[in-house]
Design a protein around this motif. Structure first.
Motif, PDB file in Angstrom:
ATOM      1  N   LEU A 105       0.786  -1.229   0.000  1.00 41.71           N
ATOM      2  CA  LEU A 105       0.000   0.000   0.000  1.00 41.71           C
ATOM      3  C   LEU A 105       0.824   1.288   0.000  1.00 41.71           C
ATOM      4  O   LEU A 105       0.259   2.354  -0.164  1.00 41.71           O
ATOM      5  CB  LEU A 105      -0.974   0.039   1.192  1.00 41.71           C
ATOM      6  CG  LEU A 105      -2.088  -1.007   1.179  1.00 41.71           C
ATOM      7  CD1 LEU A 105      -2.952  -0.866   2.421  1.00 41.71           C
ATOM      8  CD2 LEU A 105      -2.952  -0.836  -0.058  1.00 41.71           C
ATOM      9  N   LEU A 106       2.122   1.241   0.192  1.00 41.82           N
ATOM     10  CA  LEU A 106       2.916   2.477   0.199  1.00 41.82           C
ATOM     11  C   LEU A 106       3.102   3.002  -1.232  1.00 41.82           C
ATOM     12  O   LEU A 106       2.989   4.210  -1.461  1.00 41.82           O
ATOM     13  CB  LEU A 106       4.278   2.250   0.867  1.00 41.82           C
ATOM     14  CG  LEU A 106       5.112   3.507   1.109  1.00 41.82           C
ATOM     15  CD1 LEU A 106       4.337   4.500   1.968  1.00 41.82           C
ATOM     16  CD2 LEU A 106       6.417   3.169   1.770  1.00 41.82           C
ATOM     17  N   GLY A 107       3.386   2.132  -2.182  1.00 38.68           N
ATOM     18  CA  GLY A 107       3.546   2.552  -3.579  1.00 38.68           C
ATOM     19  C   GLY A 107       2.282   3.184  -4.139  1.00 38.68           C
ATOM     20  O   GLY A 107       2.331   4.298  -4.678  1.00 38.68           O
ATOM     21  N   VAL A 113      -0.931  10.425  -4.043  1.00 35.22           N
ATOM     22  CA  VAL A 113      -0.498  11.758  -3.625  1.00 35.22           C
ATOM     23  C   VAL A 113       0.061  12.531  -4.823  1.00 35.22           C
ATOM     24  O   VAL A 113      -0.235  13.720  -5.004  1.00 35.22           O
ATOM     25  CB  VAL A 113       0.546  11.649  -2.490  1.00 35.22           C
ATOM     26  CG1 VAL A 113       1.217  12.986  -2.233  1.00 35.22           C
ATOM     27  CG2 VAL A 113      -0.090  11.120  -1.217  1.00 35.22           C
ATOM     28  N   GLY A 114       0.859  11.899  -5.664  1.00 33.65           N
ATOM     29  CA  GLY A 114       1.396  12.557  -6.853  1.00 33.65           C
ATOM     30  C   GLY A 114       0.309  12.979  -7.815  1.00 33.65           C
ATOM     31  O   GLY A 114       0.366  14.084  -8.377  1.00 33.65           O
ATOM     32  N   PHE A 115      -0.697  12.140  -8.003  1.00 39.85           N
ATOM     33  CA  PHE A 115      -1.813  12.493  -8.883  1.00 39.85           C
ATOM     34  C   PHE A 115      -2.579  13.681  -8.321  1.00 39.85           C
ATOM     35  O   PHE A 115      -2.954  14.597  -9.051  1.00 39.85           O
ATOM     36  CB  PHE A 115      -2.742  11.284  -9.056  1.00 39.85           C
ATOM     37  CG  PHE A 115      -3.909  11.539  -9.955  1.00 39.85           C
ATOM     38  CD1 PHE A 115      -3.735  11.675 -11.320  1.00 39.85           C
ATOM     39  CD2 PHE A 115      -5.190  11.677  -9.425  1.00 39.85           C
ATOM     40  CE1 PHE A 115      -4.820  11.933 -12.150  1.00 39.85           C
ATOM     41  CE2 PHE A 115      -6.271  11.942 -10.260  1.00 39.85           C
ATOM     42  CZ  PHE A 115      -6.082  12.067 -11.617  1.00 39.85           C
ATOM     43  N   GLY A 116      -2.815  13.699  -7.017  1.00 42.32           N
ATOM     44  CA  GLY A 116      -3.527  14.818  -6.376  1.00 42.32           C
ATOM     45  C   GLY A 116      -2.751  16.125  -6.517  1.00 42.32           C
ATOM     46  O   GLY A 116      -3.331  17.177  -6.811  1.00 42.32           O
ATOM     47  N   TYR A 117      -1.417  16.082  -6.318  1.00 39.15           N
ATOM     48  CA  TYR A 117      -0.617  17.289  -6.455  1.00 39.15           C
ATOM     49  C   TYR A 117      -0.632  17.794  -7.896  1.00 39.15           C
ATOM     50  O   TYR A 117      -0.702  18.994  -8.133  1.00 39.15           O
ATOM     51  CB  TYR A 117       0.829  17.034  -6.003  1.00 39.15           C
ATOM     52  CG  TYR A 117       1.696  18.260  -6.095  1.00 39.15           C
ATOM     53  CD1 TYR A 117       1.596  19.264  -5.144  1.00 39.15           C
ATOM     54  CD2 TYR A 117       2.578  18.432  -7.159  1.00 39.15           C
ATOM     55  CE1 TYR A 117       2.368  20.410  -5.233  1.00 39.15           C
ATOM     56  CE2 TYR A 117       3.351  19.573  -7.266  1.00 39.15           C
ATOM     57  CZ  TYR A 117       3.253  20.564  -6.302  1.00 39.15           C
ATOM     58  OH  TYR A 117       4.001  21.691  -6.398  1.00 39.15           O
ATOM     59  N   THR A 118      -0.592  16.901  -8.857  1.00 35.59           N
ATOM     60  CA  THR A 118      -0.644  17.295 -10.265  1.00 35.59           C
ATOM     61  C   THR A 118      -1.960  17.990 -10.579  1.00 35.59           C
ATOM     62  O   THR A 118      -1.983  19.026 -11.264  1.00 35.59           O
ATOM     63  CB  THR A 118      -0.450  16.067 -11.179  1.00 35.59           C
ATOM     64  OG1 THR A 118       0.804  15.453 -10.866  1.00 35.59           O
ATOM     65  CG2 THR A 118      -0.475  16.447 -12.648  1.00 35.59           C
ATOM     66  N   CYS A 119      -3.061  17.448 -10.085  1.00 37.37           N
ATOM     67  CA  CYS A 119      -4.371  18.075 -10.311  1.00 37.37           C
ATOM     68  C   CYS A 119      -4.420  19.457  -9.680  1.00 37.37           C
ATOM     69  O   CYS A 119      -4.914  20.417 -10.286  1.00 37.37           O
ATOM     70  CB  CYS A 119      -5.497  17.194  -9.740  1.00 37.37           C
ATOM     71  SG  CYS A 119      -5.733  15.676 -10.665  1.00 37.37           S
ATOM     72  N   TRP A 120      -3.921  19.601  -8.455  1.00 42.33           N
ATOM     73  CA  TRP A 120      -3.897  20.915  -7.792  1.00 42.33           C
ATOM     74  C   TRP A 120      -3.049  21.909  -8.591  1.00 42.33           C
ATOM     75  O   TRP A 120      -3.447  23.047  -8.765  1.00 42.33           O
ATOM     76  CB  TRP A 120      -3.342  20.758  -6.364  1.00 42.33           C
ATOM     77  CG  TRP A 120      -3.122  22.087  -5.696  1.00 42.33           C
ATOM     78  CD1 TRP A 120      -4.065  22.844  -5.058  1.00 42.33           C
ATOM     79  CD2 TRP A 120      -1.899  22.818  -5.634  1.00 42.33           C
ATOM     80  NE1 TRP A 120      -3.512  23.999  -4.607  1.00 42.33           N
ATOM     81  CE2 TRP A 120      -2.165  24.022  -4.939  1.00 42.33           C
ATOM     82  CE3 TRP A 120      -0.617  22.587  -6.093  1.00 42.33           C
ATOM     83  CZ2 TRP A 120      -1.193  24.972  -4.697  1.00 42.33           C
ATOM     84  CZ3 TRP A 120       0.342  23.536  -5.832  1.00 42.33           C
ATOM     85  CH2 TRP A 120       0.060  24.706  -5.156  1.00 42.33           C
ATOM     86  N   PHE A 121      -1.863  21.508  -9.071  1.00 38.33           N
ATOM     87  CA  PHE A 121      -0.977  22.386  -9.825  1.00 38.33           C
ATOM     88  C   PHE A 121      -1.661  22.867 -11.106  1.00 38.33           C
ATOM     89  O   PHE A 121      -1.596  24.049 -11.450  1.00 38.33           O
ATOM     90  CB  PHE A 121       0.336  21.655 -10.147  1.00 38.33           C
ATOM     91  CG  PHE A 121       1.324  22.502 -10.896  1.00 38.33           C
ATOM     92  CD1 PHE A 121       2.168  23.362 -10.219  1.00 38.33           C
ATOM     93  CD2 PHE A 121       1.396  22.446 -12.283  1.00 38.33           C
ATOM     94  CE1 PHE A 121       3.077  24.154 -10.906  1.00 38.33           C
ATOM     95  CE2 PHE A 121       2.298  23.228 -12.973  1.00 38.33           C
ATOM     96  CZ  PHE A 121       3.138  24.090 -12.282  1.00 38.33           C
ATOM     97  N   LEU A 122      -2.314  21.951 -11.816  1.00 40.17           N
ATOM     98  CA  LEU A 122      -3.004  22.326 -13.048  1.00 40.17           C
ATOM     99  C   LEU A 122      -4.125  23.323 -12.760  1.00 40.17           C
ATOM    100  O   LEU A 122      -4.301  24.309 -13.490  1.00 40.17           O
ATOM    101  CB  LEU A 122      -3.556  21.088 -13.752  1.00 40.17           C
ATOM    102  CG  LEU A 122      -2.522  20.152 -14.380  1.00 40.17           C
ATOM    103  CD1 LEU A 122      -3.203  18.887 -14.901  1.00 40.17           C
ATOM    104  CD2 LEU A 122      -1.781  20.847 -15.504  1.00 40.17           C
ATOM    105  N   TYR A 123      -4.877  23.096 -11.700  1.00 43.12           N
ATOM    106  CA  TYR A 123      -5.974  23.999 -11.337  1.00 43.12           C
ATOM    107  C   TYR A 123      -5.437  25.361 -10.905  1.00 43.12           C
ATOM    108  O   TYR A 123      -5.971  26.400 -11.283  1.00 43.12           O
ATOM    109  CB  TYR A 123      -6.826  23.387 -10.214  1.00 43.12           C
ATOM    110  CG  TYR A 123      -7.936  24.294  -9.747  1.00 43.12           C
ATOM    111  CD1 TYR A 123      -9.096  24.457 -10.491  1.00 43.12           C
ATOM    112  CD2 TYR A 123      -7.807  25.023  -8.558  1.00 43.12           C
ATOM    113  CE1 TYR A 123     -10.109  25.302 -10.065  1.00 43.12           C
ATOM    114  CE2 TYR A 123      -8.807  25.869  -8.120  1.00 43.12           C
ATOM    115  CZ  TYR A 123      -9.950  26.006  -8.890  1.00 43.12           C
ATOM    116  OH  TYR A 123     -10.942  26.849  -8.469  1.00 43.12           O
TER     117      TYR A 123
END
Length: 155
Positions: A105-107, A113-123
């Motif tokens: 579950l760590l991977g 988390v990386g996907f969430g940060y990418t979405c925030w950056f794009l927004y």
């Protein structure tokens, strides 16, 4: 006539070169001098002279050639050194990723988390024009801090 004797008319004329030809006098003299030359430490004078010449070249000419080579090819050598220095770090990163993927579950959590940060950056910085302007200003500010105040405005 005896069976072992041959007649003088049937004898073959011997025209082969002798097996041993004496060397000319100057060559024999040089060989004799070299053979009788004093040997210090098992080396003749000629061998010691050759060793001195090689040592002189190694201590005087070789460092100049190396410094000239390094001066001429400084930038490509620096680039090659940086590339070779990154190889152990890439291997370390791959090893760390393998360990992270081995833990249950760590991977997948890191991927989420990386996907969430990418979405925030794009927004935040790409979707709207004001965000793009703000991001451009931040990039220019970082460039001016890193490279110096060359055309960049720092506030």
């Amino acid at each position: 006539m005896n069976e072992f004797e041959t007649s003088p008319t049937t004898e073959a004329i011997h025209t082969e070169k002798p097996i041993f030809e004496p060397t000319p006098a100057p060559a024999r003299l040089a060989e004799r001098e070299q053979a009788t030359a004093p040997k210090v430490g098992g080396l003749t004078n000629e061998q010691r002279q050759q060793a001195r010449e090689k040592l002189y070249w190694l201590l005087t000419v070789f460092p100049d050639q190396v410094s000239a080579f390094l001066g001429e090819y400084q930038q490509p050598l620096r680039t090659l050194l940086i590339i070779l220095a990154t190889v152990p770090f890439v291997a370390l990163a791959v090893a760390i990723l393998e360990v992270v993927n081995a833990i249950p579950l760590l991977g997948p959590t890191c991927e989420l988390v990386g996907f969430g940060y990418t979405c925030w950056f794009l927004y935040r910085y790409v979707l709207f024009e004001a965000g793009r302007r703000e991001f451009g200003q931040k990039v220019n500010e970082y460039k001016s801090r890193i490279l110096g105040n060359e055309g960049g405005s720092s506030s």
